[in-house]
Design a protein around this motif. Structure first.
Motif, PDB file in Angstrom:
ATOM      1  N   GLU A  70      36.033  26.124  53.972  1.00 52.23           N
ATOM      2  CA  GLU A  70      34.931  25.602  53.187  1.00 52.23           C
ATOM      3  C   GLU A  70      35.154  24.106  52.978  1.00 52.23           C
ATOM      4  N   TRP A  99      40.921  26.637  45.833  1.00 51.76           N
ATOM      5  CA  TRP A  99      39.541  26.810  45.387  1.00 51.76           C
ATOM      6  C   TRP A  99      38.533  26.615  46.504  1.00 51.76           C
ATOM      7  N   ASP A 101      37.455  28.627  50.363  1.00 51.70           N
ATOM      8  CA  ASP A 101      37.671  29.825  51.169  1.00 51.70           C
ATOM      9  C   ASP A 101      38.137  29.458  52.556  1.00 51.70           C
ATOM     10  N   MET A 125      44.054  30.676  45.613  1.00 55.93           N
ATOM     11  CA  MET A 125      44.308  31.101  44.229  1.00 55.93           C
ATOM     12  C   MET A 125      44.486  32.620  44.128  1.00 55.93           C
ATOM     13  N   GLY A 164      52.635  21.109  35.081  1.00 60.98           N
ATOM     14  CA  GLY A 164      51.609  21.980  34.530  1.00 60.98           C
ATOM     15  C   GLY A 164      50.706  22.557  35.594  1.00 60.98           C
ATOM     16  N   TRP A 165      50.976  22.266  36.847  1.00 61.91           N
ATOM     17  CA  TRP A 165      50.164  22.814  37.925  1.00 61.91           C
ATOM     18  C   TRP A 165      50.286  24.336  37.970  1.00 61.91           C
ATOM     19  N   HIS A 214      47.766  34.124  36.654  1.00 57.65           N
ATOM     20  CA  HIS A 214      47.478  35.559  36.621  1.00 57.65           C
ATOM     21  C   HIS A 214      47.616  36.170  37.995  1.00 57.65           C
TER      22      HIS A 214
ATOM     23  N   ASP B  39      43.030  30.503  29.334  1.00 55.21           N
ATOM     24  CA  ASP B  39      43.849  31.538  29.986  1.00 55.21           C
ATOM     25  C   ASP B  39      43.226  32.904  29.763  1.00 55.21           C
ATOM     26  N   HIS B  42      40.086  33.271  31.909  1.00 60.27           N
ATOM     27  CA  HIS B  42      40.364  33.555  33.321  1.00 60.27           C
ATOM     28  C   HIS B  42      40.860  34.996  33.507  1.00 60.27           C
ATOM     29  N   SER B  43      41.677  35.430  32.583  1.00 63.67           N
ATOM     30  CA  SER B  43      42.184  36.796  32.673  1.00 63.67           C
ATOM     31  C   SER B  43      41.037  37.803  32.610  1.00 63.67           C
ATOM     32  N   PRO B  67      30.693  31.306  49.159  1.00 65.16           N
ATOM     33  CA  PRO B  67      31.020  30.653  47.883  1.00 65.16           C
ATOM     34  C   PRO B  67      30.426  29.262  47.762  1.00 65.16           C
ATOM     35  N   ARG B 187      34.972  33.418  38.384  1.00 62.27           N
ATOM     36  CA  ARG B 187      36.428  33.549  38.407  1.00 62.27           C
ATOM     37  C   ARG B 187      37.065  32.266  38.917  1.00 62.27           C
ATOM     38  N   ARG B 188      36.517  31.733  39.962  1.00 59.48           N
ATOM     39  CA  ARG B 188      37.045  30.480  40.510  1.00 59.48           C
ATOM     40  C   ARG B 188      36.910  29.352  39.500  1.00 59.48           C
ATOM     41  N   HIS B 191      39.314  29.609  36.665  1.00 57.90           N
ATOM     42  CA  HIS B 191      40.656  29.200  37.080  1.00 57.90           C
ATOM     43  C   HIS B 191      40.794  27.692  37.083  1.00 57.90           C
ATOM     44  N   LYS B 192      39.756  27.019  37.555  1.00 56.65           N
ATOM     45  CA  LYS B 192      39.773  25.549  37.544  1.00 56.65           C
ATOM     46  C   LYS B 192      39.915  25.035  36.118  1.00 56.65           C
ATOM     47  N   ILE B 195      43.472  25.539  34.872  1.00 58.56           N
ATOM     48  CA  ILE B 195      44.468  24.636  35.448  1.00 58.56           C
ATOM     49  C   ILE B 195      44.296  23.222  34.914  1.00 58.56           C
TER      50      ILE B 195
END
Lengths: 561, 212
Positions: A70, A99, A101, A125, A164-165, A214, B39, B42-43, B67, B187-188, B191-192, B195
């Motif tokens: 992507e 992030w 595909d 991810m 923190g990544w 997660h 967090d 995202h969970s 996407p 979800r994506r 997550h962004k 982070i």
């Protein structure tokens, strides 16, 4: 002609060769379809993908991985086929984007053709699985007499913890050596943990794993073990203290003993008194004139007079049936006294006590009976009411002598109950295997007439032996001979209580003899016949305080009663 | 319960305002609180996609939209660690806030249509959508406070309108597929957001390495 055949032969051979070549070439084929197994990113910065090749078709086959991404134009090939091993593709930092595909395909190709795998779609991810934590160390620590385990580890290899990544969360599990169960704890983001509920003297094993954000959990790290000590320090101190403290009084005791050893010696090893015969003059003996010695010995010896002995134990044997009890007046009659017929000489077995204690006990029993007199009246009403429950002799007499609330049903088959009744005053007398009761008359010396042996089942009280019913094998002969129970003897069925011996009912002949013998015993015999509740073999209740024996000589009581 | 949650978030807001006005709470603590919220968000979205995956029609794998057609894909976000670490704090916060704001409307649509979703765990999905909305709202409010403390550059938000309409499909298959697609987009994006906030938190707490 020969040339033709030779040529034909060559032709055949060539055909054969061609055929075989053709056959061989048919086993070759384009390669089988490869399968993409999966991808994994350990730190969200790089990732690796693996595939499984299909059949190679018999020819040398190569595999190539292509991807589309992507936000990235065109089809690209795997940047690195080597770093992650065979049939893998490693994407380094420059080629890894998150992030977005990826669409991956693997193409297998050989001389005869290509085969493409299915498209595998992934986003970095989603494929995160970190390495295991490193350098797991396990220490046993102690704080204020409490043992605890301090576990410490390091983040997994190559994982960035500074920017923190990624956020690493840890989990550990602990196992004792003997059990198969792991106990799990989460540590959060800390790289150490203290475990407090541990036992001494055990081997503990610990494993740690982690995950990013997660994503998936990593594999468990290798097991690290440690042995917890067994409280040696504390225990040693404790025992040293105890031994020191106990040594002090011990030493003082020893000192006292040593200082007073004469007294101690006197106490522990009393001097044995020399022989002193009353009336015998030691000096006389020493002088050694034989006549004088003999005279001294004979004259001065005083045998206890038999009469006096008799006086001491003028006690009455009480024979009673239950009917006797119903009659209050009759209960009066039994001024509790025990009769031991004159002819009786109580001679117990070798291991038993002297007869004198027996006599004393008989007296005691007499006193006790006097005390129990009060209960008789109180219990007569009860006895009346409960007569139905009772076998003739025992329970009422029991009632009389012991304020027992419960009635014991006595049957032939339950001698144990008698024992339980008698247990109220159980005092082991001695362990006599056999009791020898001899009968002799007229205050003679021991005159063994009949020796009947019964095995003592239990000794209860100071003066009661409970005999076992039944024949003693060893003595079967003797007892068999006594099929006809002599007139004067009744077999004791049971002894219960301090002062009761329960006689077994004899045949009618014996009854009559009993009747003849003693007006004193009329009650008992009458009772026997009168009592409608007698069940089982007829029994005669005889209240006597007598060492139980096989046979009891029923002798008429003196008119005192 | 939604009412309680909104009043709860109002309470949180007042507290945060008071706190912010006092300027006593360091921004690293605020960011820590915010990253905990992201967090959780995202969970929740991960769980929801897994639930939806379990009952996904096989054909969906083929005809599901790409996407790149997520309504937030136009927002330019860093795509690897190197890029992310180069983005300024204000920009990171702005990106997070923009993404969060972009999902307010779609979540409303999802919660409205979840009752018609032909899925065995439909009630559980409905509950989770509700939770998502509440968490999203409280996180958004918290981020507003933080942005107020970070200066004007952090206040800018890109608008990312949702143009999917008010329903998610007519027939069973398309409902499932669209629902699944929206959730994977969310979800994506969650997550962004997570982070970005965690990177911000680590940067703001330079003296506390355990925050990273």
């Amino acid at each position: 002609m020969t040339v033709c055949t030779r040529m034909r032969g060559h032709l055949g051979l060539a055909l054969l060769l061609l055929l075989s070549a053709a056959v061989e070439s048919n086993s070759m084929s384009p390669p089988g379809k490869p399968v993409l197994l999966g991808c994994r990113s350990p730190e969200k910065e790089t990732f690796t993908c693996w595939w499984e090749p299909g059949s190679d078709g018999g020819l040398k086959t190569t595999h190539r991985l292509f991807y589309e991404r992507e936000r990235l134009e065109g089809k690209h090939e795997c940047p690195d086929y080597r770093s992650a091993g065979r049939n893998s593709c490693f994407f380094d930092r420059d080629h890894t984007s998150i992030w977005v595909d990826y669409h991956l395909t693997v193409v297998a190709s050989n001389e005869l053709g290509n085969t493409t795998s299915d498209i595998f779609k992934m986003d970095v991810m989603e494929i995160v699985k970190p390495n295991t934590p490193e350098n797991v160390t396990l220490l046993v620590m102690k704080r204020e007499d409490n043992l605890y385990l301090h576990v410490r580890w390091e983040p997994p290899y190559n994982t960035d913890t500074k920017s923190g990544w990624v956020t690493i969360k840890y989990e550990l599990r602990v196992k004792q050596e003997k059990s198969n169960e792991w106990k799990e704890y989460t540590s959060g983001t800390e790289t150490h943990i203290n475990l407090y509920n541990i036992n001494p003297g055990t081997l503990y094993a610990v494993q740690v794993r982690c995950r990013l954000d997660h994503g998936s959990w990593s594999e468990w790290s290798n097991s690290t073990s440690v042995n917890t000590p067994d409280y040696p320090h504390n225990e040693k101190l404790f025992w040293i203290l105890v031994s020191m403290l106990s040594a002090v009084p011990f030493i003082t005791a020893m000192c006292i003993l040593v200082m007073k050893r004469k007294n101690v010696k006197q106490y522990l090893l009393p001097p044995v008194p020399g022989p002193k015969i009353r009336g015998v003059d030691v000096q006389l003996l020493k002088r050694g004139r034989s006549e004088d010695v003999i005279n001294a010995l004979i004259i001065n010896q005083s045998f206890p007079p038999m009469v006096a002995w008799k006086d001491q134990i003028e006690e009455y044997l009480i024979v009673s049936d239950d009917g006797l009890l119903l009659d209050p007046s009759s209960s009066q009659k039994r001024k509790k006294s025990l009769i031991i017929p004159a002819g009786f000489h109580l001679d117990l077995g070798i291991q038993c006590k002297e007869p004198t204690p027996v006599q004393r006990d008989l007296q005691k029993a007499e006193e006790r009976k006097n005390e129990m007199d009060n209960f008789v009246k109180a219990n007569t009403s009860l006895t009346e009411g409960n007569l139905s429950d009772m076998e003739p002799p025992q329970p009422p007499t029991q009632k009389q002598l012991f304020p027992i609330a419960s009635f014991v049903k006595t049957t032939d088959q339950s001698p144990s109950k008698h024992n339980s009744a008698a247990e109220n005053t159980v005092k082991p007398l001695a362990n006599c295997g056999y009791v020898d009761i001899q009968r002799h008359e007229n205050a003679k010396e021991v005159d063994v007439i009949e020796v009947d042996y019964s095995r003592v089942k239990e000794v209860s009280g100071d003066n009661i032996l409970i005999l076992q019913r039944g024949n003693i094998p060893g003595y079967m002969d003797i007892q068999r001979q006594k099929e006809n129970i002599p007139e004067d003897y009744s077999r004791v069925k049971e002894v219960d209580g301090d002062n009761k011996v329960l006689l077994q009912r004899q045949n009618a002949s014996t009854d009559s003899s009993c009747r003849e013998k003693g007006n004193h015993y009329t009650d008992c015999t009458n009772q026997k016949l009168r009592n409608p509740h007698v069940t089982g073999p007829s029994k005669v209740g005889v209240c006597t305080e007598l060492i139980g024996s096989g046979y009891v000589d029923t002798i008429p009581a003196p008119p005192l009663m | 319960m939604a009412h309680r949650r909104t009043s709860g978030s109002k309470l949180l807001m007042t507290v945060l305002y008071m706190v912010a006005s006092c300027s006593a709470v360091p921004i690293s603590d605020l960011l820590d609180r915010a990253s905990q919220g992201s967090d959780k968000l995202h969970s929740l979205s991960t769980t929801l996609t897994q639930v939806l995956d379990s009952h996904f029609p096989p054909i969906g794998r083929v005809i599901t939209p790409r996407p790149s057609t997520c309504h937030t894909s136009s927002l330019h976000t860093p795509n690897d660690k190197a890029q992310a670490l180069q983005v300024s704090e204000s920009d990171l916060l702005s990106l997070a806030r923009s993404l969060l704001a972009a999902w307010v409307d779609p979540l409303v649509v999802l919660s409205a249509t979840v009752n018609t979703l032909p899925h065995p765990a439909q009630s559980s999905i409905s509950n989770k959508i509700q939770e998502l909305q509440q968490h999203s709202k409280s996180l958004g409010d918290g981020l507003d406070i933080i942005s107020g403390k970070m200066g004007p550059a952090a206040q800018a938000i890109s608008t990312l309108p949702y143009r999917g309409g008010n329903d998610i499909g007519q027939d069973k298959i398309s409902k499932l597929i669209n629902f699944h697609f929206l959730m994977s987009c969310f979800r994506r994006d969650s997550h962004k957001i997570d982070i970005f906030l965690k990177v911000l938190r680590c940067r703001a707490a330079k003296m506390q390495p355990e925050m990273c």
